[in-house]
Design a protein around this motif. Structure first.
Motif, PDB file in Angstrom:
ATOM      1  N   LYS A 120     -24.961  -4.842   3.628  1.00  0.00           N
ATOM      2  CA  LYS A 120     -23.508  -4.870   3.749  1.00  0.00           C
ATOM      3  C   LYS A 120     -23.066  -3.679   4.581  1.00  0.00           C
ATOM      4  O   LYS A 120     -23.551  -2.559   4.387  1.00  0.00           O
ATOM      5  CB  LYS A 120     -22.848  -4.824   2.367  1.00  0.00           C
ATOM      6  N   LEU A 121     -22.157  -3.930   5.500  1.00  0.00           N
ATOM      7  CA  LEU A 121     -21.636  -2.872   6.354  1.00  0.00           C
ATOM      8  C   LEU A 121     -20.164  -2.668   6.040  1.00  0.00           C
ATOM      9  O   LEU A 121     -19.356  -3.572   6.205  1.00  0.00           O
ATOM     10  CB  LEU A 121     -21.807  -3.235   7.831  1.00  0.00           C
ATOM     11  N   ILE A 122     -19.830  -1.480   5.558  1.00  0.00           N
ATOM     12  CA  ILE A 122     -18.436  -1.147   5.290  1.00  0.00           C
ATOM     13  C   ILE A 122     -17.850  -0.511   6.545  1.00  0.00           C
ATOM     14  O   ILE A 122     -18.418   0.440   7.100  1.00  0.00           O
ATOM     15  CB  ILE A 122     -18.301  -0.171   4.107  1.00  0.00           C
ATOM     16  N   GLY A 123     -16.719  -1.046   7.000  1.00  0.00           N
ATOM     17  CA  GLY A 123     -16.135  -0.495   8.205  1.00  0.00           C
ATOM     18  C   GLY A 123     -14.788  -1.097   8.526  1.00  0.00           C
ATOM     19  O   GLY A 123     -14.224  -1.864   7.733  1.00  0.00           O
ATOM     20  N   SER A 124     -14.280  -0.749   9.680  1.00  0.00           N
ATOM     21  CA  SER A 124     -13.016  -1.287  10.174  1.00  0.00           C
ATOM     22  C   SER A 124     -13.256  -1.912  11.542  1.00  0.00           C
ATOM     23  O   SER A 124     -14.255  -1.623  12.207  1.00  0.00           O
ATOM     24  CB  SER A 124     -11.955  -0.184  10.277  1.00  0.00           C
ATOM     25  N   LEU A 125     -12.327  -2.759  11.971  1.00  0.00           N
ATOM     26  CA  LEU A 125     -12.499  -3.464  13.236  1.00  0.00           C
ATOM     27  C   LEU A 125     -12.175  -2.595  14.449  1.00  0.00           C
ATOM     28  O   LEU A 125     -12.544  -2.950  15.567  1.00  0.00           O
ATOM     29  CB  LEU A 125     -11.616  -4.718  13.253  1.00  0.00           C
ATOM     30  N   THR A 126     -11.488  -1.486  14.234  1.00  0.00           N
ATOM     31  CA  THR A 126     -11.123  -0.631  15.366  1.00  0.00           C
ATOM     32  C   THR A 126     -12.037   0.582  15.530  1.00  0.00           C
ATOM     33  O   THR A 126     -12.002   1.224  16.583  1.00  0.00           O
ATOM     34  CB  THR A 126      -9.667  -0.137  15.227  1.00  0.00           C
ATOM     35  N   SER A 127     -12.841   0.901  14.526  1.00  0.00           N
ATOM     36  CA  SER A 127     -13.719   2.060  14.632  1.00  0.00           C
ATOM     37  C   SER A 127     -14.810   1.819  15.675  1.00  0.00           C
ATOM     38  O   SER A 127     -15.569   0.855  15.579  1.00  0.00           O
ATOM     39  CB  SER A 127     -14.372   2.367  13.284  1.00  0.00           C
ATOM     40  N   PRO A 128     -14.939   2.697  16.669  1.00  0.00           N
ATOM     41  CA  PRO A 128     -16.002   2.515  17.659  1.00  0.00           C
ATOM     42  C   PRO A 128     -17.392   2.732  17.073  1.00  0.00           C
ATOM     43  O   PRO A 128     -18.361   2.134  17.538  1.00  0.00           O
ATOM     44  CB  PRO A 128     -15.672   3.572  18.720  1.00  0.00           C
ATOM     45  N   TYR A 129     -17.480   3.565  16.057  1.00  0.00           N
ATOM     46  CA  TYR A 129     -18.773   3.819  15.426  1.00  0.00           C
ATOM     47  C   TYR A 129     -19.246   2.574  14.670  1.00  0.00           C
ATOM     48  O   TYR A 129     -20.434   2.237  14.686  1.00  0.00           O
ATOM     49  CB  TYR A 129     -18.662   5.007  14.473  1.00  0.00           C
ATOM     50  N   VAL A 130     -18.312   1.897  14.028  1.00  0.00           N
ATOM     51  CA  VAL A 130     -18.642   0.642  13.350  1.00  0.00           C
ATOM     52  C   VAL A 130     -19.031  -0.415  14.377  1.00  0.00           C
ATOM     53  O   VAL A 130     -19.999  -1.160  14.199  1.00  0.00           O
ATOM     54  CB  VAL A 130     -17.452   0.146  12.499  1.00  0.00           C
ATOM     55  N   ARG A 131     -18.282  -0.465  15.465  1.00  0.00           N
ATOM     56  CA  ARG A 131     -18.598  -1.456  16.497  1.00  0.00           C
ATOM     57  C   ARG A 131     -19.990  -1.221  17.063  1.00  0.00           C
ATOM     58  O   ARG A 131     -20.733  -2.172  17.331  1.00  0.00           O
ATOM     59  CB  ARG A 131     -17.560  -1.401  17.620  1.00  0.00           C
ATOM     60  N   LYS A 132     -20.365   0.021  17.273  1.00  0.00           N
ATOM     61  CA  LYS A 132     -21.709   0.320  17.784  1.00  0.00           C
ATOM     62  C   LYS A 132     -22.772  -0.253  16.854  1.00  0.00           C
ATOM     63  O   LYS A 132     -23.745  -0.882  17.308  1.00  0.00           O
ATOM     64  CB  LYS A 132     -21.896   1.830  17.956  1.00  0.00           C
ATOM     65  N   VAL A 133     -22.587  -0.076  15.565  1.00  0.00           N
ATOM     66  CA  VAL A 133     -23.540  -0.607  14.591  1.00  0.00           C
ATOM     67  C   VAL A 133     -23.539  -2.128  14.613  1.00  0.00           C
ATOM     68  O   VAL A 133     -24.603  -2.771  14.568  1.00  0.00           O
ATOM     69  CB  VAL A 133     -23.215  -0.074  13.179  1.00  0.00           C
ATOM     70  N   ARG A 134     -22.362  -2.735  14.702  1.00  0.00           N
ATOM     71  CA  ARG A 134     -22.271  -4.194  14.724  1.00  0.00           C
ATOM     72  C   ARG A 134     -22.957  -4.780  15.959  1.00  0.00           C
ATOM     73  O   ARG A 134     -23.597  -5.831  15.881  1.00  0.00           O
ATOM     74  CB  ARG A 134     -20.806  -4.630  14.675  1.00  0.00           C
ATOM     75  N   ILE A 135     -22.831  -4.104  17.085  1.00  0.00           N
ATOM     76  CA  ILE A 135     -23.495  -4.578  18.296  1.00  0.00           C
ATOM     77  C   ILE A 135     -25.009  -4.504  18.135  1.00  0.00           C
ATOM     78  O   ILE A 135     -25.739  -5.428  18.518  1.00  0.00           O
ATOM     79  CB  ILE A 135     -23.025  -3.771  19.519  1.00  0.00           C
ATOM     80  N   VAL A 136     -25.487  -3.412  17.563  1.00  0.00           N
ATOM     81  CA  VAL A 136     -26.927  -3.294  17.316  1.00  0.00           C
ATOM     82  C   VAL A 136     -27.401  -4.394  16.369  1.00  0.00           C
ATOM     83  O   VAL A 136     -28.442  -5.028  16.598  1.00  0.00           O
ATOM     84  CB  VAL A 136     -27.272  -1.895  16.755  1.00  0.00           C
ATOM     85  N   LEU A 137     -26.650  -4.652  15.318  1.00  0.00           N
ATOM     86  CA  LEU A 137     -27.015  -5.722  14.389  1.00  0.00           C
ATOM     87  C   LEU A 137     -27.095  -7.063  15.108  1.00  0.00           C
ATOM     88  O   LEU A 137     -28.013  -7.864  14.864  1.00  0.00           O
ATOM     89  CB  LEU A 137     -25.994  -5.795  13.254  1.00  0.00           C
TER      90      LEU A 137
END
Length: 204
Positions: free
Chosen positions: A2-19
């Motif tokens: 499970k990934l806790i995050g927000s849709l605007t955080s660039p750090y979260v987006r980086k992780v989502r792209i890697v996933l």
């Protein structure tokens, strides 16, 4: 996972792209770290996103730590080279890209989350100077190369593409593309990938 995050955080987006690039399944749990109902404290003592909850081994936080772990979970599309010179190059690109995101987030918070009479223009100017200097550096380093490091997509490209996307999101009038044509070329190519297109922030 499970990934806790927000849709605007660039750090979260980086992780989502890697996933996405690693073709790993996960559940995205949206959380506002600024809100009173945030659940981050139970998993990350720093109260920051992203936070990756693993099935058996607790949680990981900080995007750089998370993406390094994720790259070990599948041999599909290795994004981080083994220890050596090439790995250092990838991590250097990531450090500069993360620095852009840090500066952009700091400037945005200063101008949008603080009362106008308490905003420090010199602080904002300093952060924006960091962004411009980093963009100049990355544009020069990229040159005519197809990707940041080597001939295939790697974490360096993901970090840079995420940083450029965040600059566009928070400072759409910055106009960085005209001066940084090499970065613009890379950004356009990355934005055609499903991993980037499907994680684009809603305001972008």
């Amino acid at each position: 996972m499970k990934l806790i995050g927000s849709l605007t955080s660039p750090y979260v987006r980086k992780v989502r792209i890697v996933l996405a690039e690693k073709k790993l399944d996960y559940e995205l749990i949206l959380d506002d770290p600024w809100g009173p109902a945030t659940q981050l404290a139970a998993h990350n003592p720093l109260g920051k996103v992203p936070c990756l909850i693993m099935d058996e081994s607790g949680s990981l936080f900080d995007s750089r730590v998370i993406v390094e772990y994720l790259d070990t979970l599948s041999p599909v599309g290795r994004l981080i080279p083994p220890p050596g010179r090439e790995r250092l190059e990838v991590k250097r690109w990531e450090a500069v890209a993360d620095g852009i995101m840090d500066a952009a987030a700091a400037a945005y918070i200063e101008t949008h989350r603080r009362p106008a009479d308490k905003t420090d223009p010199q602080w904002v100017e300093r952060q924006m100077a960091k962004i411009h200097a980093a963009l100049d550096y990355m544009n020069t380093q990229l040159g005519e190369q197809t990707y940041c490091v080597g001939v295939n997509l790697c974490l360096a490209d993901i970090a840079v593409g995420t940083a450029l996307g965040y600059v566009d999101l928070r400072f759409p009038n910055l106009g960085w593309r005209a001066k940084h044509t090499q970065l613009d070329r890379l950004a356009e190519k990355l934005n055609t990938r499903p991993s980037f297109a499907n994680t684009r922030p809603p305001e972008a």
